[in-house]
Write an enzyme that holds these catalytic residues in place. Sequence first.
Site, PDB file in Angstrom:
ATOM      1  N   GLU A 170      -3.392   7.656  -4.202  1.00  0.00           N
ATOM      2  CA  GLU A 170      -3.321   6.355  -3.522  1.00  0.00           C
ATOM      3  C   GLU A 170      -3.120   5.235  -4.531  1.00  0.00           C
ATOM      4  O   GLU A 170      -3.791   5.197  -5.564  1.00  0.00           O
ATOM      5  CB  GLU A 170      -4.606   6.119  -2.727  1.00  0.00           C
ATOM      6  CG  GLU A 170      -4.625   4.803  -1.970  1.00  0.00           C
ATOM      7  CD  GLU A 170      -5.934   4.572  -1.240  1.00  0.00           C
ATOM      8  OE1 GLU A 170      -5.985   4.854  -0.031  1.00  0.00           O
ATOM      9  OE2 GLU A 170      -6.916   4.129  -1.884  1.00  0.00           O
ATOM     10  N   TYR A 222       0.858  -1.198   0.000  1.00  0.00           N
ATOM     11  CA  TYR A 222       0.000   0.000   0.000  1.00  0.00           C
ATOM     12  C   TYR A 222       0.884   1.234   0.000  1.00  0.00           C
ATOM     13  O   TYR A 222       1.881   1.305   0.729  1.00  0.00           O
ATOM     14  CB  TYR A 222      -0.906   0.031   1.241  1.00  0.00           C
ATOM     15  CG  TYR A 222      -1.717   1.309   1.336  1.00  0.00           C
ATOM     16  CD1 TYR A 222      -2.973   1.399   0.763  1.00  0.00           C
ATOM     17  CD2 TYR A 222      -1.200   2.446   1.967  1.00  0.00           C
ATOM     18  CE1 TYR A 222      -3.708   2.572   0.814  1.00  0.00           C
ATOM     19  CE2 TYR A 222      -1.923   3.619   2.020  1.00  0.00           C
ATOM     20  CZ  TYR A 222      -3.172   3.683   1.447  1.00  0.00           C
ATOM     21  OH  TYR A 222      -3.886   4.850   1.495  1.00  0.00           O
TER      22      TYR A 222
END
Length: 377
Positions: free
Chosen positions: A190, A102
């Site tokens: 993101e 992530y």
Amino acid sequence: MKILEYQGKELFDKMGVPTVIGKVCRSAEEAMAAYDELVLERAVVKAQVLTGGRGKAGGIKLTSSRAETGAAAKAILGMEIKGLIVDRVMVAEAADIASEYYFSFAVDRNSKSVIMILSREGGVEIEEVAAKTPEKIHKIPIFPFVGIPDFLAKKASAILFDEWGLVLQGKNMIQKLYKLMVSADASLVEVNPLVVTRDGRLLALDAKLNFDDNALFRQPEIEALFEPDEEEKRELEAKANGFSFVHLGGEIGCMVNGAGLAMATMDLIKLYGGNPANFLDIGGSSNPRKVIEAMKLLLSDKEVKVVLINIFGGITRCDDVARGLITAFNEIKTDIPIVIRLTGTNEKEGRAMLEGTPFHSAETMGEAIRKAVALVK
């Protein structure tokens, strides 16, 4: 402002961030044609909606043939994911994933700067990781006058990767993503998942980007990508009619004149056990047309079970407001209960005009809100 995954990946590609560019399709036939055109063996069909959790909802499917790709697209198109209807999918090459991570940049109010967020737990919603294993999330504030020099990019990349080759790939990607964030006036960039393939390549397999609405005037290319969802369409409609509107998701639709009174109204609704459906400030006007447009806006929300109208008559007289409400509701037909509280100039005359109407009238704000909450239950 938010954009879809395929649009974000196009921005990544322009910035030199390695990713997988696919084709956007609105039918099963287009998906099969995309499979042929891209000359794929293994493909991924992904729902294009402005929300997370697509995989859990069945909005991401792997395929290994033309027919499977068409069937996957047919199954996903029209699907509802967190209240959003899928009207297009992206068909792309399926990556041969070895591991998932992530990565994001976000504007952080506490540090008053952009913050870099990293985790070796990728491919799942970061909120779950934060709740269950917060120690697996790393946060690094970025000072705007310094940015991300090589040493900081390498340090961050080394949190994710052990191999030096991957650290260098990660360093380059981090610097390019930060450059995109700053140059595009983004509030969030993101990548989840950021993956390492079995042949050692680093790829951004997803792209989620939010942008500062107040900076769109200097980002015409970004603004051109804007496709409002249902909630944003309501907010734009309200703005066009001169209202201030924010959707909140409760059952009590609120129509109030004045932002301060609207905030106090929502506070009391929560105090008495209800949930406001929205913030709606219609300003100081008794114009029936304005009330009609505001009611249409409220009634377009299928979750609204009661409408609460809370009006303070200052310069605008309460009898004028009551007259405007009666005129408006002669045009609008609805079975939803409507609670009205009028106070201020000529309030007695205004309330007298509402007698004998289907409205539930109240003298105080507390009385009106208690009635509205009771009608929901």
